[in-house]
Design a protein around this motif. Structure first.
Motif, PDB file in Angstrom:
ATOM      1  N   ALA A   1     -14.438  -9.556  12.059  1.00 46.82           N
ATOM      2  CA  ALA A   1     -15.652  -9.413  11.246  1.00 46.82           C
ATOM      3  C   ALA A   1     -15.366  -9.785   9.792  1.00 46.82           C
ATOM      4  O   ALA A   1     -16.199 -10.425   9.126  1.00 46.82           O
ATOM      5  CB  ALA A   1     -16.175  -7.988  11.342  1.00 46.82           C
ATOM      6  N   ASP A   2     -14.190  -9.390   9.273  1.00 45.54           N
ATOM      7  CA  ASP A   2     -13.821  -9.757   7.899  1.00 45.54           C
ATOM      8  C   ASP A   2     -13.679 -11.265   7.755  1.00 45.54           C
ATOM      9  O   ASP A   2     -14.121 -11.854   6.763  1.00 45.54           O
ATOM     10  CB  ASP A   2     -12.503  -9.080   7.500  1.00 45.54           C
ATOM     11  CG  ASP A   2     -12.618  -7.572   7.403  1.00 45.54           C
ATOM     12  OD1 ASP A   2     -13.749  -7.066   7.230  1.00 45.54           O
ATOM     13  OD2 ASP A   2     -11.563  -6.898   7.500  1.00 45.54           O
ATOM     14  N   ASP A   3     -13.040 -11.894   8.764  1.00 47.83           N
ATOM     15  CA  ASP A   3     -12.856 -13.341   8.715  1.00 47.83           C
ATOM     16  C   ASP A   3     -14.199 -14.072   8.737  1.00 47.83           C
ATOM     17  O   ASP A   3     -14.408 -15.040   7.998  1.00 47.83           O
ATOM     18  CB  ASP A   3     -11.992 -13.811   9.895  1.00 47.83           C
ATOM     19  CG  ASP A   3     -10.554 -13.339   9.783  1.00 47.83           C
ATOM     20  OD1 ASP A   3     -10.121 -12.990   8.666  1.00 47.83           O
ATOM     21  OD2 ASP A   3      -9.859 -13.335  10.824  1.00 47.83           O
ATOM     22  N   ILE A   4     -15.105 -13.596   9.566  1.00 46.37           N
ATOM     23  CA  ILE A   4     -16.429 -14.233   9.653  1.00 46.37           C
ATOM     24  C   ILE A   4     -17.203 -14.024   8.356  1.00 46.37           C
ATOM     25  O   ILE A   4     -17.865 -14.942   7.859  1.00 46.37           O
ATOM     26  CB  ILE A   4     -17.209 -13.693  10.873  1.00 46.37           C
ATOM     27  CG1 ILE A   4     -16.503 -14.135  12.159  1.00 46.37           C
ATOM     28  CG2 ILE A   4     -18.651 -14.162  10.856  1.00 46.37           C
ATOM     29  CD1 ILE A   4     -17.037 -13.490  13.420  1.00 46.37           C
ATOM     30  N   ALA A   5     -17.083 -12.844   7.754  1.00 48.94           N
ATOM     31  CA  ALA A   5     -17.769 -12.575   6.482  1.00 48.94           C
ATOM     32  C   ALA A   5     -17.226 -13.482   5.375  1.00 48.94           C
ATOM     33  O   ALA A   5     -17.990 -14.006   4.554  1.00 48.94           O
ATOM     34  CB  ALA A   5     -17.609 -11.107   6.097  1.00 48.94           C
ATOM     35  N   LYS A   6     -15.918 -13.693   5.356  1.00 45.99           N
ATOM     36  CA  LYS A   6     -15.325 -14.588   4.342  1.00 45.99           C
ATOM     37  C   LYS A   6     -15.796 -16.022   4.564  1.00 45.99           C
ATOM     38  O   LYS A   6     -16.112 -16.741   3.607  1.00 45.99           O
ATOM     39  CB  LYS A   6     -13.800 -14.521   4.413  1.00 45.99           C
ATOM     40  CG  LYS A   6     -13.223 -13.219   3.905  1.00 45.99           C
ATOM     41  CD  LYS A   6     -11.715 -13.203   4.088  1.00 45.99           C
ATOM     42  CE  LYS A   6     -11.147 -11.832   3.764  1.00 45.99           C
ATOM     43  NZ  LYS A   6      -9.712 -11.736   4.050  1.00 45.99           N
ATOM     44  N   ALA A   7     -15.839 -16.432   5.840  1.00 41.42           N
ATOM     45  CA  ALA A   7     -16.301 -17.782   6.147  1.00 41.42           C
ATOM     46  C   ALA A   7     -17.777 -17.948   5.784  1.00 41.42           C
ATOM     47  O   ALA A   7     -18.191 -18.991   5.272  1.00 41.42           O
ATOM     48  CB  ALA A   7     -16.079 -18.089   7.630  1.00 41.42           C
ATOM     49  N   LYS A   8     -18.600 -16.916   6.007  1.00 41.02           N
ATOM     50  CA  LYS A   8     -20.024 -16.962   5.658  1.00 41.02           C
ATOM     51  C   LYS A   8     -20.203 -17.075   4.143  1.00 41.02           C
ATOM     52  O   LYS A   8     -21.070 -17.825   3.663  1.00 41.02           O
ATOM     53  CB  LYS A   8     -20.734 -15.702   6.191  1.00 41.02           C
ATOM     54  CG  LYS A   8     -22.204 -15.638   5.886  1.00 41.02           C
ATOM     55  CD  LYS A   8     -22.958 -16.729   6.607  1.00 41.02           C
ATOM     56  CE  LYS A   8     -24.457 -16.525   6.382  1.00 41.02           C
ATOM     57  NZ  LYS A   8     -25.226 -17.715   6.603  1.00 41.02           N
ATOM     58  N   ALA A   9     -19.345 -16.355   3.397  1.00 39.03           N
ATOM     59  CA  ALA A   9     -19.415 -16.442   1.932  1.00 39.03           C
ATOM     60  C   ALA A   9     -19.067 -17.859   1.475  1.00 39.03           C
ATOM     61  O   ALA A   9     -19.698 -18.395   0.545  1.00 39.03           O
ATOM     62  CB  ALA A   9     -18.473 -15.419   1.304  1.00 39.03           C
ATOM     63  N   LEU A  10     -18.083 -18.472   2.123  1.00 38.08           N
ATOM     64  CA  LEU A  10     -17.732 -19.854   1.783  1.00 38.08           C
ATOM     65  C   LEU A  10     -18.870 -20.808   2.144  1.00 38.08           C
ATOM     66  O   LEU A  10     -19.149 -21.761   1.403  1.00 38.08           O
ATOM     67  CB  LEU A  10     -16.445 -20.266   2.509  1.00 38.08           C
ATOM     68  CG  LEU A  10     -15.154 -19.599   2.034  1.00 38.08           C
ATOM     69  CD1 LEU A  10     -14.000 -19.970   2.954  1.00 38.08           C
ATOM     70  CD2 LEU A  10     -14.835 -19.998   0.595  1.00 38.08           C
ATOM     71  N   LEU A  11     -19.530 -20.567   3.264  1.00 35.36           N
ATOM     72  CA  LEU A  11     -20.658 -21.393   3.675  1.00 35.36           C
ATOM     73  C   LEU A  11     -21.811 -21.262   2.689  1.00 35.36           C
ATOM     74  O   LEU A  11     -22.411 -22.262   2.271  1.00 35.36           O
ATOM     75  CB  LEU A  11     -21.119 -21.005   5.092  1.00 35.36           C
ATOM     76  CG  LEU A  11     -22.338 -21.749   5.634  1.00 35.36           C
ATOM     77  CD1 LEU A  11     -22.015 -23.234   5.824  1.00 35.36           C
ATOM     78  CD2 LEU A  11     -22.812 -21.125   6.934  1.00 35.36           C
ATOM     79  N   ASP A  12     -22.117 -20.015   2.289  1.00 34.02           N
ATOM     80  CA  ASP A  12     -23.205 -19.778   1.346  1.00 34.02           C
ATOM     81  C   ASP A  12     -22.904 -20.399  -0.020  1.00 34.02           C
ATOM     82  O   ASP A  12     -23.820 -20.849  -0.708  1.00 34.02           O
ATOM     83  CB  ASP A  12     -23.467 -18.276   1.183  1.00 34.02           C
ATOM     84  CG  ASP A  12     -24.020 -17.652   2.464  1.00 34.02           C
ATOM     85  OD1 ASP A  12     -24.535 -18.414   3.322  1.00 34.02           O
ATOM     86  OD2 ASP A  12     -23.924 -16.408   2.612  1.00 34.02           O
TER      87      ASP A  12
END
Length: 125
Positions: free
Chosen positions: A90-101
């Motif tokens: 979940a942390d990895d996906i949240a970091k990736a989502k922040a990079l996407l945003d």
């Protein structure tokens, strides 16, 4: 006759093994100078059996300590290893989502990171 040949072959193999141990111990010993290492090897070539016997008697304890130390370094290094990725998927996906945003990565890269994070959860990596 065959028995004596077999016994002689065993002694030669054992002697070669001892010589290999002595030479590897010489190169492992950091306290011994290069000149003394060369002298030990030269004498080992010209007076082999006596030199091997003297070396094992005189430096046997140090041989055991150096062998144990060389094995210990390998174990200690592997015991000290800790993987750097200690975050949850979940942390990895949240970091990736922040990079996407933020526009740093594309949607395809985000999907790949998300897939990798979810895959790591199931395979224990």
């Amino acid at each position: 006759m065959f028995f004596w040949w077999l016994l002689w072959l065993f002694y030669v193999a054992a002697y070669i093994y001892v010589v290999i141990l002595i030479v590897s111990d010489l190169f492992r010993d950091e306290k011994l100078s290069g000149w003394l290492k060369a002298v030990w090897i030269i004498v080992l070539v010209f007076v082999p059996f006596l030199t091997a016997l003297v070396y094992v008697i005189a430096r046997g304890k140090g041989m055991a300590e150096r062998a144990a130390a060389s094995r210990g370094y390998t174990i200690a290094e592997s015991d000290d290893y800790k993987p750097t990725a200690s975050s949850t998927p979940a942390d990895d996906i949240a970091k990736a989502k922040a990079l996407l945003d933020a526009g740093t990565i594309s949607q395809g890269e985000f999907d790949a990171l998300k897939s990798k994070a979810l895959g790591n959860q199931y395979f224990g990596a």
